[in-house]
Scaffold this motif. Sequence first.
Motif, mmCIF file in Angstrom:
data_model
loop_
_atom_site.group_PDB
_atom_site.id
_atom_site.type_symbol
_atom_site.label_atom_id
_atom_site.label_comp_id
_atom_site.label_asym_id
_atom_site.label_seq_id
_atom_site.Cartn_x
_atom_site.Cartn_y
_atom_site.Cartn_z
ATOM 1 N N LEU A 7 -12.136 -2.734 1.764
ATOM 2 C CA LEU A 7 -10.739 -2.438 2.030
ATOM 3 C C LEU A 7 -9.871 -2.872 0.862
ATOM 4 O O LEU A 7 -10.176 -3.843 0.167
ATOM 5 N N ILE A 8 -8.784 -2.135 0.662
ATOM 6 C CA ILE A 8 -7.849 -2.425 -0.413
ATOM 7 C C ILE A 8 -6.440 -2.332 0.157
ATOM 8 O O ILE A 8 -6.144 -1.427 0.936
ATOM 9 N N SER A 9 -5.589 -3.281 -0.207
ATOM 10 C CA SER A 9 -4.225 -3.314 0.312
ATOM 11 C C SER A 9 -3.299 -2.473 -0.564
ATOM 12 O O SER A 9 -3.663 -2.067 -1.672
ATOM 13 N N ARG A 10 -2.101 -2.242 -0.067
ATOM 14 C CA ARG A 10 -1.123 -1.471 -0.840
ATOM 15 C C ARG A 10 -0.738 -2.193 -2.126
ATOM 16 O O ARG A 10 -0.518 -1.561 -3.155
ATOM 17 N N ASP A 11 -0.654 -3.521 -2.085
ATOM 18 C CA ASP A 11 -0.310 -4.272 -3.300
ATOM 19 C C ASP A 11 -1.399 -4.122 -4.362
ATOM 20 O O ASP A 11 -1.107 -3.987 -5.550
ATOM 21 N N GLU A 12 -2.654 -4.139 -3.940
ATOM 22 C CA GLU A 12 -3.760 -3.961 -4.889
ATOM 23 C C GLU A 12 -3.763 -2.535 -5.449
ATOM 24 O O GLU A 12 -4.060 -2.322 -6.620
ATOM 25 N N ILE A 13 -3.415 -1.569 -4.610
ATOM 26 C CA ILE A 13 -3.342 -0.180 -5.060
ATOM 27 C C ILE A 13 -2.222 -0.028 -6.080
ATOM 28 O O ILE A 13 -2.392 0.628 -7.112
ATOM 29 N N ALA A 15 -1.036 -2.258 -8.099
ATOM 30 C CA ALA A 15 -1.465 -2.866 -9.360
ATOM 31 C C ALA A 15 -2.453 -1.962 -10.086
ATOM 32 O O ALA A 15 -2.383 -1.806 -11.307
ATOM 33 N N ALA A 16 -3.363 -1.342 -9.348
ATOM 34 C CA ALA A 16 -4.366 -0.477 -9.970
ATOM 35 C C ALA A 16 -3.738 0.788 -10.558
ATOM 36 O O ALA A 16 -4.170 1.271 -11.607
ATOM 37 N N LEU A 17 -2.714 1.320 -9.899
ATOM 38 C CA LEU A 17 -2.057 2.537 -10.380
ATOM 39 C C LEU A 17 -0.954 2.246 -11.387
ATOM 40 O O LEU A 17 -0.470 3.157 -12.059
ATOM 41 N N GLY A 18 -0.526 0.990 -11.457
ATOM 42 C CA GLY A 18 0.546 0.628 -12.376
ATOM 43 C C GLY A 18 1.907 1.107 -11.897
ATOM 44 O O GLY A 18 2.760 1.462 -12.706
ATOM 45 N N ILE A 19 2.108 1.119 -10.576
ATOM 46 C CA ILE A 19 3.388 1.536 -10.017
ATOM 47 C C ILE A 19 3.955 0.413 -9.159
ATOM 48 O O ILE A 19 3.258 -0.545 -8.838
ATOM 49 N N ALA A 20 5.225 0.540 -8.801
ATOM 50 C CA ALA A 20 5.870 -0.471 -7.975
ATOM 51 C C ALA A 20 5.267 -0.457 -6.564
ATOM 52 O O ALA A 20 4.939 0.618 -6.052
ATOM 53 N N PRO A 21 5.147 -1.636 -5.943
ATOM 54 C CA PRO A 21 4.569 -1.689 -4.595
ATOM 55 C C PRO A 21 5.294 -0.797 -3.589
ATOM 56 O O PRO A 21 4.684 -0.221 -2.710
ATOM 57 N N GLY A 22 6.598 -0.646 -3.717
ATOM 58 C CA GLY A 22 7.353 0.213 -2.812
ATOM 59 C C GLY A 22 7.038 1.684 -2.983
ATOM 60 O O GLY A 22 7.211 2.475 -2.058
ATOM 61 N N SER A 23 6.573 2.068 -4.146
ATOM 62 C CA SER A 23 6.248 3.469 -4.422
ATOM 63 C C SER A 23 4.906 3.880 -3.830
ATOM 64 O O SER A 23 4.628 5.073 -3.710
ATOM 65 N N VAL A 24 4.107 2.925 -3.460
ATOM 66 C CA VAL A 24 2.763 3.209 -2.947
ATOM 67 C C VAL A 24 2.827 3.983 -1.631
ATOM 68 O O VAL A 24 2.037 4.881 -1.396
ATOM 69 N N ARG A 25 3.805 3.642 -0.798
ATOM 70 C CA ARG A 25 3.918 4.319 0.500
ATOM 71 C C ARG A 25 4.094 5.821 0.341
ATOM 72 O O ARG A 25 3.623 6.591 1.154
ATOM 73 N N LYS A 26 4.766 6.235 -0.711
ATOM 74 C CA LYS A 26 4.976 7.661 -0.948
ATOM 75 C C LYS A 26 3.782 8.281 -1.669
ATOM 76 O O LYS A 26 3.446 9.436 -1.449
ATOM 77 N N ALA A 27 3.136 7.518 -2.529
ATOM 78 C CA ALA A 27 2.026 8.038 -3.327
ATOM 79 C C ALA A 27 0.752 8.254 -2.513
ATOM 80 O O ALA A 27 0.029 9.225 -2.738
ATOM 81 N N LEU A 28 0.472 7.373 -1.570
ATOM 82 C CA LEU A 28 -0.789 7.454 -0.832
ATOM 83 C C LEU A 28 -0.919 8.725 0.010
ATOM 84 O O LEU A 28 -1.968 9.362 -0.027
ATOM 85 N N GLY A 44 1.737 -12.833 8.653
ATOM 86 C CA GLY A 44 1.360 -12.612 10.036
ATOM 87 C C GLY A 44 1.605 -11.193 10.533
ATOM 88 O O GLY A 44 1.122 -10.818 11.589
ATOM 89 N N ARG A 45 2.377 -10.415 9.787
ATOM 90 C CA ARG A 45 2.639 -9.030 10.180
ATOM 91 C C ARG A 45 1.458 -8.155 9.784
ATOM 92 O O ARG A 45 0.790 -8.404 8.786
ATOM 93 N N PRO A 46 1.202 -7.084 10.542
ATOM 94 C CA PRO A 46 0.084 -6.201 10.190
ATOM 95 C C PRO A 46 0.326 -5.489 8.860
ATOM 96 O O PRO A 46 1.435 -5.036 8.590
ATOM 97 N N MET A 47 -0.707 -5.448 8.047
ATOM 98 C CA MET A 47 -0.654 -4.728 6.771
ATOM 99 C C MET A 47 -1.689 -3.613 6.802
ATOM 100 O O MET A 47 -2.778 -3.784 7.347
ATOM 101 N N ALA A 48 -1.328 -2.490 6.217
ATOM 102 C CA ALA A 48 -2.251 -1.363 6.151
ATOM 103 C C ALA A 48 -3.276 -1.605 5.050
ATOM 104 O O ALA A 48 -2.943 -2.061 3.955
#
Length: 79
Positions: A7-13, A15-28, A44-48
Motif C-alpha cells: 500500500l502507498i499513501s497519498r503523501d508518498e504518491i 513525493a513520487a510524482l513531484g507534485i503537491a499533496p493536495g494535487s494528488v486527489r485530482k491526479a489519481l 487517527g482519521r482514516p487515510m486512503a
Amino acid sequence: MTETPDLISRDEIAAALGIAPGSVRKALPRMGLKPVAYLPGPNGRPMAYYDAAEFRTAAAARPGAGARTDLDRDRGEGL
C-alpha cells in the motif's frame, strides 16, 4: 490465502510524482486509481491507501518529458 498488496499513501504518491499533496486527489482519478483501503492515519482519521503496483504502472504510463508530438514534425514545414 490471498496476498495483501503493498500500500502507498497519498503523501508518498505526491513525493513520487513531484507534485503537491493536495494535487494528488485530482491526479489519481485521472490515472484510473481508486483506494484499496482506508486505514487510520497519524491523527487517527482514516487515510486512503492505494495499491503500490497499480500506482507504479499508472505512473509509468503518464505523459512526461518527451511527450510533445509537435517536436517530431519537419522543422522546414510552414516556413
